[in-house]
Design an enzyme around this catalytic site. Structure first.
Site, PDB file in Angstrom:
ATOM      1  N   LYS A  83       0.847  -1.194   0.000  1.00 17.89           N
ATOM      2  CA  LYS A  83       0.000   0.000   0.000  1.00 17.89           C
ATOM      3  C   LYS A  83       0.883   1.246   0.000  1.00 17.89           C
ATOM      4  O   LYS A  83       1.790   1.362   0.822  1.00 17.89           O
ATOM      5  CB  LYS A  83      -0.888   0.036   1.253  1.00 17.89           C
ATOM      6  CG  LYS A  83      -2.330  -0.340   1.037  1.00 17.89           C
ATOM      7  CD  LYS A  83      -3.137  -0.042   2.305  1.00 17.89           C
ATOM      8  CE  LYS A  83      -4.592  -0.389   2.121  1.00 17.89           C
ATOM      9  NZ  LYS A  83      -5.372  -0.084   3.348  1.00 17.89           N
TER      10      LYS A  83
HETATM   11  O1  G3P Z   1      -9.075   0.395   4.434  1.00 21.03           O
HETATM   12  C1  G3P Z   1      -9.239   1.717   4.891  1.00 21.03           C
HETATM   13  C2  G3P Z   1     -10.072   1.724   6.124  1.00 21.03           C
HETATM   14  O2  G3P Z   1      -9.433   0.987   7.153  1.00 21.03           O
HETATM   15  C3  G3P Z   1     -10.374   3.127   6.608  1.00 21.03           C
HETATM   16  O3  G3P Z   1     -11.617   3.044   7.252  1.00 21.03           O
HETATM   17  O4  G3P Z   1     -13.448   3.774   8.723  1.00 21.03           O
HETATM   18  O5  G3P Z   1     -11.078   4.592   9.149  1.00 21.03           O
HETATM   19  O6  G3P Z   1     -12.373   5.427   7.157  1.00 21.03           O
HETATM   20  P1  G3P Z   1     -12.155   4.257   8.115  1.00 21.03           P
END
Ligand code: G3P
Length: 218
Positions: A83
């Site tokens: 990533k």
């Molecule tokens: O894969 C990206 C994810 O982990 C981010 O999620 O809920 O922190 O926006 P969030």
């Protein structure tokens, strides 16, 4: 649509992988920090549980250092996907790594133009964060639809859309309707996809009626 699990919790990954429905895993520095595990060790363990791509994120901010970190991470296992953030340095690293045959997941994508650049850089996956766009009052799914349209306009763009920052079963449904190649789903949301009150009610009624027959199958 492929389902990846969005977590670094190996117990969750092991439990969900037993269904045979898990096609990969995504982690990020925040998820690794939450696991309270050594980064290389937890990536190695995850790669032993799931055969599909396991995203491990570099933390350097300059392309050369990103590539150096990536080369160390890809030595952990053959299914590691690197990533990199959607920055100019990340795009440079993406180009260099994909030319070496490394799977690259370009993350923190919030616009169609960013996704277009990532595809031109040869990204294996692009990770648009739909939940975080919703958080600022936009419709994150509009971005998935725009990227799908743009990618489908050009045969040369082979990057897979990996819808990320998923918060609900509605996000999963909308991602599938939009033609996302992958959805990376938090464990709780993934489990919830199988649930419906009418399923529970119907099964309870079936079993109650079966009980009345006094029969057994075995
Ligand atoms: O894969 C990206 C994810 O982990 C981010 O999620 O809920 O922190 O926006 P969030």
């Amino acid at each position: 649509m492929k389902f990846f699990v969005d977590t670094a919790d190996v117990n969750e990954i092991r439990d969900l992988a037993e269904t045979g429905l898990v096609d990969g895993v995504t982690t990020n520095p925040s998820l690794v920090a939450k696991s309270d595990r050594d980064f290389s060790e937890v990536v190695r363990e995850i790669c032993g549980i799931v055969d599909g791509p396991v995203s491990a994120e570099v933390t350097a901010t300059q392309a050369a250092a990103m590539v150096e970190e990536a080369r160390k991470l890809t030595r952990i296992a053959g299914n590691v996907a690197i990533k990199v953030p959607l920055t100019w340095e990340g795009l440079k690293a993406c180009r260099a790594l994909t030319q070496e045959g490394t799977m690259v997941n370009v993350t923190l994508c919030f616009s169609a133009n960013q996704a277009l650049l990532a595809a031109k850089a040869g990204a294996t996956f692009i990770s648009p964060f739909v939940g975080r766009l919703d958080d600022i009052g936009e419709d994150g799914m509009d971005l998935i639809r725009d990227i799908r349209t743009i990618y489908d306009n050009y045969d040369a763009l082979n990057t897979q859309i990996l819808t990320a920052s998923i918060r609900s079963d509605e996000h999963v449904k909308q991602a599938a309707l939009a033609g996302s190649d992958v959805a990376t789903v938090p464990p709780a949301v993934l489990r919830g996809l199988s649930e419906h009150p009418l399923t529970d009610k119907g099964l309870k009624a079936f079993l109650a009626d079966w009980e009345k027959t006094g029969q057994t199958i075995l």
